[in-house]
Design a protein around this motif. Structure first.
Motif, PDB file in Angstrom:
ATOM      1  N   ASP A  36      -1.748  24.619   3.997  1.00  0.00           N
ATOM      2  CA  ASP A  36      -1.142  23.242   3.287  1.00  0.00           C
ATOM      3  C   ASP A  36       0.178  23.074   3.382  1.00  0.00           C
ATOM      4  N   GLY A  37       1.109  24.299   3.445  1.00  0.00           N
ATOM      5  CA  GLY A  37       2.498  23.955   3.596  1.00  0.00           C
ATOM      6  C   GLY A  37       2.774  23.308   4.645  1.00  0.00           C
ATOM      7  N   GLY A  38       3.873  22.423   4.557  1.00  0.00           N
ATOM      8  CA  GLY A  38       4.502  21.479   5.468  1.00  0.00           C
ATOM      9  C   GLY A  38       5.199  20.209   4.951  1.00  0.00           C
ATOM     10  N   ARG A  39       5.613  19.143   5.885  1.00  0.00           N
ATOM     11  CA  ARG A  39       6.283  17.952   5.391  1.00  0.00           C
ATOM     12  C   ARG A  39       5.311  17.051   5.089  1.00  0.00           C
ATOM     13  N   PHE A  40       5.447  16.326   4.267  1.00  0.00           N
ATOM     14  CA  PHE A  40       4.616  15.189   3.853  1.00  0.00           C
ATOM     15  C   PHE A  40       5.293  13.884   3.707  1.00  0.00           C
ATOM     16  N   ARG A  41       4.864  12.823   3.859  1.00  0.00           N
ATOM     17  CA  ARG A  41       5.609  11.365   4.063  1.00  0.00           C
ATOM     18  C   ARG A  41       4.909  10.640   2.942  1.00  0.00           C
ATOM     19  N   CYS A  42       5.586  10.050   2.158  1.00  0.00           N
ATOM     20  CA  CYS A  42       5.181   8.744   1.327  1.00  0.00           C
ATOM     21  C   CYS A  42       5.719   7.713   1.866  1.00  0.00           C
ATOM     22  N   LYS A  76       0.801  -1.232   0.071  1.00  0.00           N
ATOM     23  CA  LYS A  76       0.208  -0.021   0.081  1.00  0.00           C
ATOM     24  C   LYS A  76       0.809   1.280  -0.097  1.00  0.00           C
ATOM     25  N   VAL A  77       0.374   2.330  -0.622  1.00  0.00           N
ATOM     26  CA  VAL A  77       1.174   3.714  -0.367  1.00  0.00           C
ATOM     27  C   VAL A  77       0.128   4.303   0.525  1.00  0.00           C
ATOM     28  N   LYS A  78       0.964   5.140   1.780  1.00  0.00           N
ATOM     29  CA  LYS A  78       0.255   5.942   2.662  1.00  0.00           C
ATOM     30  C   LYS A  78       0.802   7.246   2.581  1.00  0.00           C
ATOM     31  N   TRP A  79       0.058   8.235   2.382  1.00  0.00           N
ATOM     32  CA  TRP A  79       0.639   9.673   2.469  1.00  0.00           C
ATOM     33  C   TRP A  79       0.045  10.252   3.700  1.00  0.00           C
ATOM     34  N   LEU A 137       1.447  12.390  -5.122  1.00  0.00           N
ATOM     35  CA  LEU A 137       0.122  12.859  -4.546  1.00  0.00           C
ATOM     36  C   LEU A 137      -0.108  14.329  -5.197  1.00  0.00           C
ATOM     37  N   GLN A 138      -1.326  14.309  -5.635  1.00  0.00           N
ATOM     38  CA  GLN A 138      -1.795  15.573  -6.147  1.00  0.00           C
ATOM     39  C   GLN A 138      -2.829  16.275  -5.138  1.00  0.00           C
ATOM     40  N   LEU A 139      -2.489  17.545  -4.846  1.00  0.00           N
ATOM     41  CA  LEU A 139      -3.142  18.455  -4.018  1.00  0.00           C
ATOM     42  C   LEU A 139      -3.818  19.532  -4.931  1.00  0.00           C
ATOM     43  N   SER A 140      -5.038  19.613  -4.910  1.00  0.00           N
ATOM     44  CA  SER A 140      -5.653  20.741  -5.688  1.00  0.00           C
ATOM     45  C   SER A 140      -5.934  21.991  -4.943  1.00  0.00           C
ATOM     46  N   GLU A 142       9.371  -4.654   5.041  1.00  0.00           N
ATOM     47  CA  GLU A 142      10.332  -3.515   4.947  1.00  0.00           C
ATOM     48  C   GLU A 142       9.710  -2.165   4.593  1.00  0.00           C
ATOM     49  N   ASP A 143       8.962  -1.694   5.447  1.00  0.00           N
ATOM     50  CA  ASP A 143       8.254  -0.374   5.065  1.00  0.00           C
ATOM     51  C   ASP A 143       9.347   0.625   4.783  1.00  0.00           C
ATOM     52  N   GLU A 144       9.119   1.476   3.579  1.00  0.00           N
ATOM     53  CA  GLU A 144      10.112   2.397   3.471  1.00  0.00           C
ATOM     54  C   GLU A 144       9.162   3.928   3.252  1.00  0.00           C
ATOM     55  N   SER A 145       9.958   5.024   3.609  1.00  0.00           N
ATOM     56  CA  SER A 145       9.174   6.142   3.279  1.00  0.00           C
ATOM     57  C   SER A 145      10.150   7.480   2.855  1.00  0.00           C
ATOM     58  N   VAL A 146       9.934   8.257   2.129  1.00  0.00           N
ATOM     59  CA  VAL A 146      10.392   9.356   1.742  1.00  0.00           C
ATOM     60  C   VAL A 146       9.627  10.830   2.138  1.00  0.00           C
TER      61      VAL A 146
END
Ligand SMILES: *[C@@H]1O[C@H](CO)[C@@H](O)[C@H](O)[C@H]1NC(C)=O
Ligand SMILES: *[C@@H]1O[C@H](CO)[C@@H](O)[C@H](O)[C@H]1NC(C)=O
Length: 337
Positions: A121-127, A65-68, A112-115, A134-138
């Protein structure tokens, strides 16, 4: 150098303490499934526009799965999920969910698209790629392009509690600025000798030209009072705003405050609020060498091409006459439509 001790006081330390420069410092481990860095580590957009936060798969695990998530360190214990998807479906969560979608430009695209970007809305987002093993994120930073403006109460200097400062910014079409927005505004020329609230409940002011009356002859930088009591301490506000959907225009005249409101009304508009005037100055280089009434009862004018006859200050800026007597018919009107 021990920056902690003089944190926020000097330009050189600011660079090291700026939140923009400290993500992902721990153990740079090579990721197996996600492209890292995720194309761009920072994406910018203006209010009302769309933004795409990149997240690209290098390899696909069999099941994942991808979690934002939006990272909000100030809201301890809550995880602000924006969306979770697998290859077939996605589900939106929270207040950002309705404006979120996956780009899916190709089979490996989890961007991720944000309209309809909003000011906060500014800030840090994790994908995060979740496969149970082995979960991974950026992490990608979204920054809203905009302008910071100091705001003072009509009743004088240092009158706002934190909560009142927040309301005052909202009335002027803004939000309380973050530290990194104030920092950026300082690098772009903001010098202001009055302390104001920021969104995290700290109080600061930006100084480009050190002087004895503004915190002493330290190096240029952001002066910090640190966190203050949100209910009892009183300061000015630093507000942040971005693009507006309408536009600001000037009607010349010798109006009282209420005549100025009527002049805008006849033009099917309203008196502009302070954030709208700053937005026009910042994004459209609006320049008008005439004081005009605004909705809060202040009189201001925007200068993009500084000249001797227009205030005599060498830097561009929005000049203020403060809050003149509303019954004096001396000024034009800045309207918004
Ligand atoms: C922004 O996103 C919305 C919703 O996804 C879409 O309808 C609109 O066309 C997009 N606008 C631009 C300028 O890309
Ligand atoms: C504003 O000006 C009017 C007329 O000059 C005067 O009567 C009034 O007292 C003034 N108000 C304030 C708050 O100074």
């Amino acid at each position: 150098m021990n920056c902690a001790a003089i944190l926020l006081l000097t330009a050189s330390c600011l660079v090291w303490s700026s939140p923009l420069h400290t993500p992902n410092k721990a153990a740079p481990k090579e990721l197996k499934y996600l492209l890292d860095p995720p194309v761009y580590a920072e994406v910018a957009g203006r209010r009302g526009e769309n933004a795409t936060l990149p997240c690209i798969l290098r390899t696909k695990p069999n099941h994942y799965k991808v979690k934002w998530t939006k990272l909000e360190p100030e809201r301890v214990g809550t995880e602000n999920i924006v969306m979770i998807s697998n290859e077939r479906s996605f589900k939106q969560y929270g207040h950002l969910g309705p404006r979120a979608s996956l780009r899916r430009a190709h089979g490996m695209d989890a961007s991720l698209q944000l309209s309809q970007l909003q000011l906060d809305d500014g800030g840090r987002f994790r994908c995060e790629l979740v496969n149970g093993i082995e979960d991974e994120s950026v992490v990608v930073t979204l920054s809203i392009d905009g302008v910071v403006f100091p705001y003072q109460s009509l009743t004088g200097r240092y009158k706002f509690t934190f909560h009142e400062a927040k309301e005052a910014c909202a009335e002027q079409d803004g939000i309380l600025a973050s530290y990194s927005q104030l920092y950026r505004a300082w690098t772009e020329g903001l010098d202001w000798c009055n302390a104001g609230w920021l969104s995290d409940g700290t109080v600061h002011y930006p100084i480009l030209y050190p002087r004895a009356t503004c915190g002493g002859e330290l190096l240029p930088g952001i002066r910090s009072y640190g966190p203050k009591d949100k209910n009892h301490d009183r300061f000015d506000a630093f507000c942040f705003t971005s693009l507006t959907s309408g536009s600001v225009f000037y009607i010349s005249g010798a109006f009282t405050f209420s005549q100025a409101g009527h002049a805008c009304g006849r033009a099917v508009a309203e008196l502009a609020v302070v954030g709208q005037l700053y937005s026009a100055w910042h994004f459209q280089r609006y320049d008008q060498c005439d004081g005009g009434w605004l909705k809060d009862g202040s009189v201001r004018f925007p200068i993009s091409a500084p000249r001797e006859r227009c205030g005599g200050i060498p830097e561009p800026g929005v000049r203020s006459f403060g809050f003149p007597n509303k019954s004096h018919g001396l000024y034009g009107a800045y309207c918004y439509r």
